[in-house]
Design a protein around this motif. Structure first.
Motif, PDB file in Angstrom:
ATOM      1  N   ALA A 206       0.830  -1.207   0.000  1.00  0.00           N
ATOM      2  CA  ALA A 206       0.000   0.000   0.000  1.00  0.00           C
ATOM      3  C   ALA A 206       0.860   1.251   0.000  1.00  0.00           C
ATOM      4  O   ALA A 206       1.896   1.308   0.666  1.00  0.00           O
ATOM      5  CB  ALA A 206      -0.924   0.007   1.223  1.00  0.00           C
ATOM      6  N   GLU A 207       0.427   2.251  -0.761  1.00  0.00           N
ATOM      7  CA  GLU A 207       1.048   3.566  -0.744  1.00  0.00           C
ATOM      8  C   GLU A 207       0.095   4.506  -0.023  1.00  0.00           C
ATOM      9  O   GLU A 207      -1.023   4.741  -0.468  1.00  0.00           O
ATOM     10  CB  GLU A 207       1.305   4.049  -2.168  1.00  0.00           C
ATOM     11  CG  GLU A 207       2.038   5.375  -2.232  1.00  0.00           C
ATOM     12  CD  GLU A 207       2.356   5.800  -3.651  1.00  0.00           C
ATOM     13  OE1 GLU A 207       3.395   5.381  -4.176  1.00  0.00           O
ATOM     14  OE2 GLU A 207       1.549   6.556  -4.221  1.00  0.00           O
ATOM     15  N   ASP A 208       0.530   5.036   1.106  1.00  0.00           N
ATOM     16  CA  ASP A 208      -0.338   5.821   1.974  1.00  0.00           C
ATOM     17  C   ASP A 208      -0.245   7.300   1.631  1.00  0.00           C
ATOM     18  O   ASP A 208       0.467   8.071   2.261  1.00  0.00           O
ATOM     19  CB  ASP A 208       0.047   5.575   3.443  1.00  0.00           C
ATOM     20  CG  ASP A 208      -0.902   6.261   4.403  1.00  0.00           C
ATOM     21  OD1 ASP A 208      -1.968   6.738   3.940  1.00  0.00           O
ATOM     22  OD2 ASP A 208      -0.589   6.345   5.597  1.00  0.00           O
ATOM     23  N   THR A 210      -2.363   9.540   2.169  1.00  0.00           N
ATOM     24  CA  THR A 210      -2.909  10.412   3.206  1.00  0.00           C
ATOM     25  C   THR A 210      -1.824  10.896   4.165  1.00  0.00           C
ATOM     26  O   THR A 210      -2.018  11.879   4.884  1.00  0.00           O
ATOM     27  CB  THR A 210      -4.007   9.696   4.018  1.00  0.00           C
ATOM     28  OG1 THR A 210      -3.443   8.554   4.678  1.00  0.00           O
ATOM     29  CG2 THR A 210      -5.134   9.245   3.107  1.00  0.00           C
ATOM     30  N   SER A 211      -0.678  10.209   4.192  1.00  0.00           N
ATOM     31  CA  SER A 211       0.412  10.589   5.085  1.00  0.00           C
ATOM     32  C   SER A 211       1.443  11.489   4.410  1.00  0.00           C
ATOM     33  O   SER A 211       2.384  11.948   5.061  1.00  0.00           O
ATOM     34  CB  SER A 211       1.118   9.334   5.621  1.00  0.00           C
ATOM     35  OG  SER A 211       0.239   8.545   6.389  1.00  0.00           O
ATOM     36  N   SER A 266       7.373  11.499   6.012  1.00  0.00           N
ATOM     37  CA  SER A 266       6.176  11.664   5.173  1.00  0.00           C
ATOM     38  C   SER A 266       6.492  12.088   3.742  1.00  0.00           C
ATOM     39  O   SER A 266       5.588  12.401   2.981  1.00  0.00           O
ATOM     40  CB  SER A 266       5.235  12.693   5.810  1.00  0.00           C
ATOM     41  OG  SER A 266       5.870  13.946   5.984  1.00  0.00           O
ATOM     42  N   VAL A 269       5.988   9.479  -0.580  1.00  0.00           N
ATOM     43  CA  VAL A 269       4.810   8.801  -0.048  1.00  0.00           C
ATOM     44  C   VAL A 269       5.227   7.541   0.701  1.00  0.00           C
ATOM     45  O   VAL A 269       5.899   6.681   0.143  1.00  0.00           O
ATOM     46  CB  VAL A 269       3.828   8.417  -1.167  1.00  0.00           C
ATOM     47  CG1 VAL A 269       2.622   7.688  -0.591  1.00  0.00           C
ATOM     48  CG2 VAL A 269       3.367   9.652  -1.926  1.00  0.00           C
ATOM     49  N   VAL A 271       5.394   3.927   1.940  1.00  0.00           N
ATOM     50  CA  VAL A 271       4.930   2.640   1.428  1.00  0.00           C
ATOM     51  C   VAL A 271       5.036   1.611   2.543  1.00  0.00           C
ATOM     52  O   VAL A 271       6.024   1.576   3.271  1.00  0.00           O
ATOM     53  CB  VAL A 271       5.772   2.190   0.222  1.00  0.00           C
ATOM     54  CG1 VAL A 271       5.377   0.783  -0.226  1.00  0.00           C
ATOM     55  CG2 VAL A 271       5.606   3.175  -0.931  1.00  0.00           C
ATOM     56  N   ASP A 274       0.933  -4.451   4.115  1.00  0.00           N
ATOM     57  CA  ASP A 274      -0.135  -4.786   5.046  1.00  0.00           C
ATOM     58  C   ASP A 274      -0.289  -6.300   5.106  1.00  0.00           C
ATOM     59  O   ASP A 274      -0.737  -6.928   4.151  1.00  0.00           O
ATOM     60  CB  ASP A 274      -1.444  -4.145   4.587  1.00  0.00           C
ATOM     61  CG  ASP A 274      -2.572  -4.351   5.582  1.00  0.00           C
ATOM     62  OD1 ASP A 274      -2.359  -5.071   6.568  1.00  0.00           O
ATOM     63  OD2 ASP A 274      -3.654  -3.789   5.389  1.00  0.00           O
ATOM     64  N   GLN A 337       2.874  -6.409  10.954  1.00  0.00           N
ATOM     65  CA  GLN A 337       2.644  -5.187  10.194  1.00  0.00           C
ATOM     66  C   GLN A 337       3.979  -4.443  10.080  1.00  0.00           C
ATOM     67  O   GLN A 337       4.695  -4.272  11.068  1.00  0.00           O
ATOM     68  CB  GLN A 337       1.627  -4.291  10.914  1.00  0.00           C
ATOM     69  CG  GLN A 337       1.327  -2.982  10.203  1.00  0.00           C
ATOM     70  CD  GLN A 337       0.363  -3.139   9.049  1.00  0.00           C
ATOM     71  OE1 GLN A 337      -0.122  -4.242   8.794  1.00  0.00           O
ATOM     72  NE2 GLN A 337       0.072  -2.064   8.359  1.00  0.00           N
ATOM     73  N   ALA A 339       6.312  -1.126   7.972  1.00  0.00           N
ATOM     74  CA  ALA A 339       6.238   0.142   7.250  1.00  0.00           C
ATOM     75  C   ALA A 339       7.640   0.634   6.976  1.00  0.00           C
ATOM     76  O   ALA A 339       8.629   0.104   7.516  1.00  0.00           O
ATOM     77  CB  ALA A 339       5.457   1.175   8.072  1.00  0.00           C
TER      78      ALA A 339
END
Length: 346
Positions: A206-208, A210-211, A266, A269, A271, A274, A337, A339
């Motif tokens: 996932a590429e977040d 929103t962050s 941040s 982006v 990544v 998950d 999890q 990140a």
């Protein structure tokens, strides 16, 4: 060789004075996790046998703590927060040692000058436990290498919230048993390696967005008297600005250092992979007790359109074992999890 998914758990309930309140001879469900920058939790379901029922009837929240072992090796402990007694079953929920800090406030007023965030975090923890220590240790794994000033006032705010705020600006922390580990966001020590074969159910890369932020503004108050910024217009992403207010920051230099730390994690982006819904293979060559948030796994995956070969930081671990039924054997599941690390994000 240690592997995931083949462990068997044991549990015991301990009084705050150190004595054993009750064992858990018949465990039908066990679940525990570890979290980065927050309080982790555990849950057990016990079928009372013999005089165990009487002892379990004496279990009390906050007075007693739950201790969990996996294959005889200690993995989790913390104060019991909730108990439910029903016919033939006792269910217990607990939080790790950090749960106490959510029930503590600063007991002294203090102003830090230019200090490493691990020094400030250690003071918050020691002050929080000073009047009534459940038995804790603080281990500084390495300096955060993010410096700044902070101010805390006696009886103002929860200590746990102050610690979480500090973690927003360049510090990582986690609990393993009664030890609270403080470490930099850029910590990259590796405790294992995973490939697609270790995650047979697949995963989600996932590429977040929103962050993402290209410019951070950090304020010490909402009047603009204390303000720091970092970043600006990015040639690739354009301009995306974020604002954070932390009243414990007393000067512009510290606010600027906090803004730089936020920007590092941040941009670009973030990544992450998950695996919360993906169980590791029982043959995955990882030592479950060593899966500690803040440490890293080297992960290689080519099963999605976004190929990943990266060192990623563990942000959460969840282990669950159930006893099964008369017709279905019990099993253990291990989920991790991960990140981007502060170093990778930068």
């Amino acid at each position: 060789m240690a592997v995931a998914g083949c462990g068997t758990h044991q549990a015991v309930i301990i009084d705050r004075a150190g004595g054993t309140v009750s064992g858990a001879n018949v465990l039908t469900e066990v679940e525990w996790n570890r979290l980065l920058d927050d309080t982790s939790a555990a849950r057990v379901v016990i079928n009372p046998d013999g005089n165990c029922c009487e002892r379990l009837g004496r279990v009390r929240s906050w007075r007693h703590k739950l201790v969990i072992y996996r294959d005889g090796e200690f993995v989790w402990e913390g104060p019991i927060l909730q108990v439910e007694w029903s016919l033939g079953k006792v269910e217990i929920w607990a939080g790790d040692i950090l749960a106490w800090l959510d029930r503590r406030v600063p007991h002294n007023s203090i102003t830090f000058g230019d200090s490493d965030l691990t020094t400030i975090g250690q003071w918050l923890i020691e002050d929080g436990f000073a009047p009534d220590d459940p038995g804790h240790t603080v281990q500084v794994v390495a300096a955060a290498k993010v410096r700044g000033a902070r101010r805390y006032l006696k009886d103002v705010g929860q200590t746990g919230d102050h610690l979480r705020d500090l973690a927003e600006t360049g510090l990582d922390y986690t609990a393993v048993g009664s030890t609270i580990l403080l470490l930099p966001e850029t910590h990259t020590a590796v405790v294992g390696r995973l490939t697609d074969a270790d995650m047979p159910d697949g995963l989600v890369v996932a590429e977040d967005g929103t962050s993402l932020a290209t410019r951070w503004v950090v304020a010490g108050d909402d009047d603009g008297d204390v303000l720091g910024t970092a970043g600006g217009l990015d040639a690739y992403y354009g301009l995306l600005e974020r604002y954070l207010e932390q009243t414990s920051i007393p000067d512009d230099a510290s606010a600027t250092a906090a803004a730089r730390s936020k920007l590092r994690s941040s941009l670009p982006v973030p990544v992450f992979i998950d695996t919360q819904q993906v169980t590791l293979s029982p043959d995955a060559a990882v030592d479950v007790p060593k899966l500690v948030p803040g440490w890293c796994l080297d992960i290689t995956s080519a099963t999605t359109c976004r190929t990943i070969t990266q060192r990623l930081k563990i942000t959460g671990v969840k282990v669950r074992e159930d006893g099964g039924t008369e017709s279905t054997p019990g099993s253990e599941s291990v989920q991790v999890q991960v990140a981007a690390t502060g170093a990778e994000a930068g």
